[in-house]
Design an enzyme around this catalytic site. Structure first.
Site, mmCIF file in Angstrom:
data_model
loop_
_atom_site.group_PDB
_atom_site.id
_atom_site.type_symbol
_atom_site.label_atom_id
_atom_site.label_comp_id
_atom_site.label_asym_id
_atom_site.label_seq_id
_atom_site.Cartn_x
_atom_site.Cartn_y
_atom_site.Cartn_z
ATOM 1 N N SER A 214 0.836 -1.203 0.000
ATOM 2 C CA SER A 214 0.000 0.000 0.000
ATOM 3 C C SER A 214 0.863 1.242 0.000
ATOM 4 O O SER A 214 1.984 1.235 0.534
ATOM 5 C CB SER A 214 -0.863 -0.026 1.265
ATOM 6 N N TYR B 191 -1.962 -1.215 11.008
ATOM 7 C CA TYR B 191 -2.250 -1.763 9.666
ATOM 8 C C TYR B 191 -1.108 -1.427 8.708
ATOM 9 O O TYR B 191 -0.553 -2.297 8.033
ATOM 10 C CB TYR B 191 -3.583 -1.214 9.126
ATOM 11 N N LYS C 294 2.086 -3.798 6.646
ATOM 12 C CA LYS C 294 2.493 -3.787 5.230
ATOM 13 C C LYS C 294 4.001 -3.551 5.115
ATOM 14 O O LYS C 294 4.697 -4.201 4.320
ATOM 15 C CB LYS C 294 1.727 -2.701 4.462
HETATM 16 C C1 UD1 Z 1 -6.870 4.867 3.768
HETATM 17 C C2 UD1 Z 1 -5.799 4.478 4.731
HETATM 18 C C3 UD1 Z 1 -4.745 3.697 3.995
HETATM 19 C C4 UD1 Z 1 -5.361 2.504 3.300
HETATM 20 C C5 UD1 Z 1 -6.461 2.984 2.367
HETATM 21 C C6 UD1 Z 1 -7.203 1.825 1.710
HETATM 22 C C7 UD1 Z 1 -5.801 6.248 6.457
HETATM 23 C C8 UD1 Z 1 -5.033 7.370 7.093
HETATM 24 N N1 UD1 Z 1 -5.239 5.641 5.384
HETATM 25 O O1 UD1 Z 1 -6.293 5.781 2.826
HETATM 26 O O2 UD1 Z 1 -3.759 3.274 4.905
HETATM 27 O O3 UD1 Z 1 -4.372 1.798 2.572
HETATM 28 O O4 UD1 Z 1 -7.410 3.748 3.106
HETATM 29 O O5 UD1 Z 1 -7.978 1.115 2.604
HETATM 30 O O6 UD1 Z 1 -6.867 5.908 6.897
HETATM 31 N N2 UD1 Z 1 -12.529 11.321 3.451
HETATM 32 C C9 UD1 Z 1 -13.537 12.179 3.808
HETATM 33 N N3 UD1 Z 1 -14.674 11.661 4.361
HETATM 34 C C10 UD1 Z 1 -14.855 10.322 4.564
HETATM 35 C C11 UD1 Z 1 -13.813 9.434 4.190
HETATM 36 C C12 UD1 Z 1 -12.672 9.980 3.644
HETATM 37 O O7 UD1 Z 1 -13.410 13.415 3.650
HETATM 38 O O8 UD1 Z 1 -15.901 9.925 5.103
HETATM 39 C C13 UD1 Z 1 -11.307 11.864 2.812
HETATM 40 C C14 UD1 Z 1 -10.023 11.621 3.587
HETATM 41 O O9 UD1 Z 1 -9.792 12.643 4.519
HETATM 42 C C15 UD1 Z 1 -8.998 11.557 2.449
HETATM 43 C C16 UD1 Z 1 -9.782 10.982 1.268
HETATM 44 O O10 UD1 Z 1 -11.157 11.199 1.581
HETATM 45 O O11 UD1 Z 1 -8.590 12.876 2.107
HETATM 46 C C17 UD1 Z 1 -9.557 9.498 1.066
HETATM 47 O O12 UD1 Z 1 -9.794 8.802 2.302
HETATM 48 P P1 UD1 Z 1 -9.842 7.199 2.376
HETATM 49 O O13 UD1 Z 1 -10.752 6.662 1.325
HETATM 50 O O14 UD1 Z 1 -10.128 6.826 3.797
HETATM 51 O O15 UD1 Z 1 -8.376 6.762 1.957
HETATM 52 P P2 UD1 Z 1 -6.949 7.176 2.595
HETATM 53 O O16 UD1 Z 1 -7.103 7.868 3.887
HETATM 54 O O17 UD1 Z 1 -6.157 7.854 1.525
#
Ligand code: UD1
Length: 322
Positions: free
Chosen positions: A108, A133, A137
């Site tokens: 990842s 997690y 990895k």
């Molecule tokens: C997350 C994990 C990462 C993992 C990946 C796939 C974290 C810090 N990282 O990545 O380790 O490999 O998922 O499972 O959790 N967001 C919102 N609202 C929401 C959900 C997300 O605004 O309800 C935003 C987040 O702040 C981010 C973006 O959307 O900017 C993507 O979030 P997300 O889909 O959770 O992925 P990552 O955080 O990049």
């Protein structure tokens, strides 16, 4: 599905802790082929070995098995270390015993911790993971490097996924998270379908064009095809190789919300809330290494992914509320 389409004969091994047996039927609907399936937990060494005893012609292993919820890993670190790391050790021991040389490991972008620069290149430093997690990895990447030193006959592809979204284009297979989704796309689709009220956008004061977090969203089918390109590479006796699998493009949270609304002509209610702890502003891949060495690039864009995720969410909602 993509393996079958290209003439491979996959065997699926899964403990069904975060997946559904019905998906085998969905694979059949899409491909017309039945997949050989073992319901086995990789922590059960003897059970796992049966797969290799009963199928002497296994050539390649794609190791996806692992728990992946960041928040849960902070609450249950030992469960994560045991589940992700011990299972990998069992698998590697059995592969070595049965002289199966080729393995692809689902790593990842999380292994880069807080990146020093974007786009992120494979040779950029790894480490500084912020949750168990992510640390699993990182540790598994280290285990693979060490195993390779004493087993140079092995071919190992470490694939660092960026943010997979989307679904099979038929809408028959997709992601159905247990409980409240942590990730952005399943949250968006659940709001759009009316299962949840409102998306919380975690912060709009990041140093990004619109202030919301920027990520590299890759269509899951492109990701799958990246694995097939990697299998071909392993068959050229590649040794140990590492690739980023992403699109090379950054997309903000609001870009994705608006793209989803436009692609599907549905409304996604959202509100801006505080930042989520542990999030970074921007993360996207440089994918030129995979392009050069695997002849692979992501062909689908976020519009395709928004359409396919929505198709799947509608199908799933319809078939699970009957
Ligand atoms: C997350 C994990 C990462 C993992 C990946 C796939 C974290 C810090 N990282 O990545 O380790 O490999 O998922 O499972 O959790 N967001 C919102 N609202 C929401 C959900 C997300 O605004 O309800 C935003 C987040 O702040 C981010 C973006 O959307 O900017 C993507 O979030 P997300 O889909 O959770 O992925 P990552 O955080 O990049």
């Amino acid at each position: 599905v993509e393996l079958i389409k290209q003439g491979y004969e996959p065997i699926v091994v899964d403990n069904l802790s975060n997946s559904k047996i019905e998906m085998l039927e969905q694979i059949f609907k899409i491909t017309g082929k039945r997949v050989k399936f073992y319901q086995i937990d990789l922590l059960e060494k003897n059970e796992l070995e049966k797969v290799f005893l009963e199928n002497e012609n296994i050539e390649d292993v794609i190791h996806f098995a692992g728990s992946k919820a960041v928040g849960e890993s902070c609450v249950k670190p030992l469960m994560y270390y045991e589940n992700n790391i011990m299972s990998t050790i069992n698998l590697l021991n059995i592969m070595i015993k049965h002289k199966v040389k080729n393995i692809i490991f689902s790593s990842s972008a999380t292994v880069y911790g807080t990146p020093k620069r974007v786009p992120i290149f494979e040779e950029d430093p790894i480490g500084g993971t912020t949750n168990p997690y992510g640390t699993t990895k990182l540790i598994i990447e280290g285990i693979l490097q060490d195993v390779y030193k004493v087993h140079p006959e092995m071919n190992i592809a470490i694939l660092r996924y960026f943010n997979p979204i989307g679904a099979n284009e038929t809408g028959l297979i997709g992601e159905a998270p247990n409980g409240i989704p942590n990730n952005l796309m399943p949250y968006i689709t659940q709001v759009a379908v009316g299962q949840r009220e409102c998306l919380s956008v975690f912060g709009n004061d990041y140093d990004t064009p619109d202030g919301t977090g920027v990520r590299d969203y890759i269509h899951v089918v492109d990701l799958a095809l990246g694995h097939i390109a990697s299998i071909k590479k392993l068959h050229e006796n590649s040794g140990l190789v590492v690739y980023n699998l992403g699109t090379g493009k950054g997309t903000s949270v609001l870009d994705l919300v608006f793209a989803f609304e436009k692609a599907n002509n549905v409304k996604v209610n959202y509100k801006i809330v505080d930042r989520r702890q542990g999030d970074i502003a921007t993360c996207y891949a440089d994918c030129s290494k995979a392009k050069k060495e695997l002849s692979w690039t992501a062909k689908r864009d976020i519009v395709d992914a928004c359409r396919d995720s929505w198709k799947w969410q509608q199908y799933y909602t319809k078939n699970n509320t009957k």
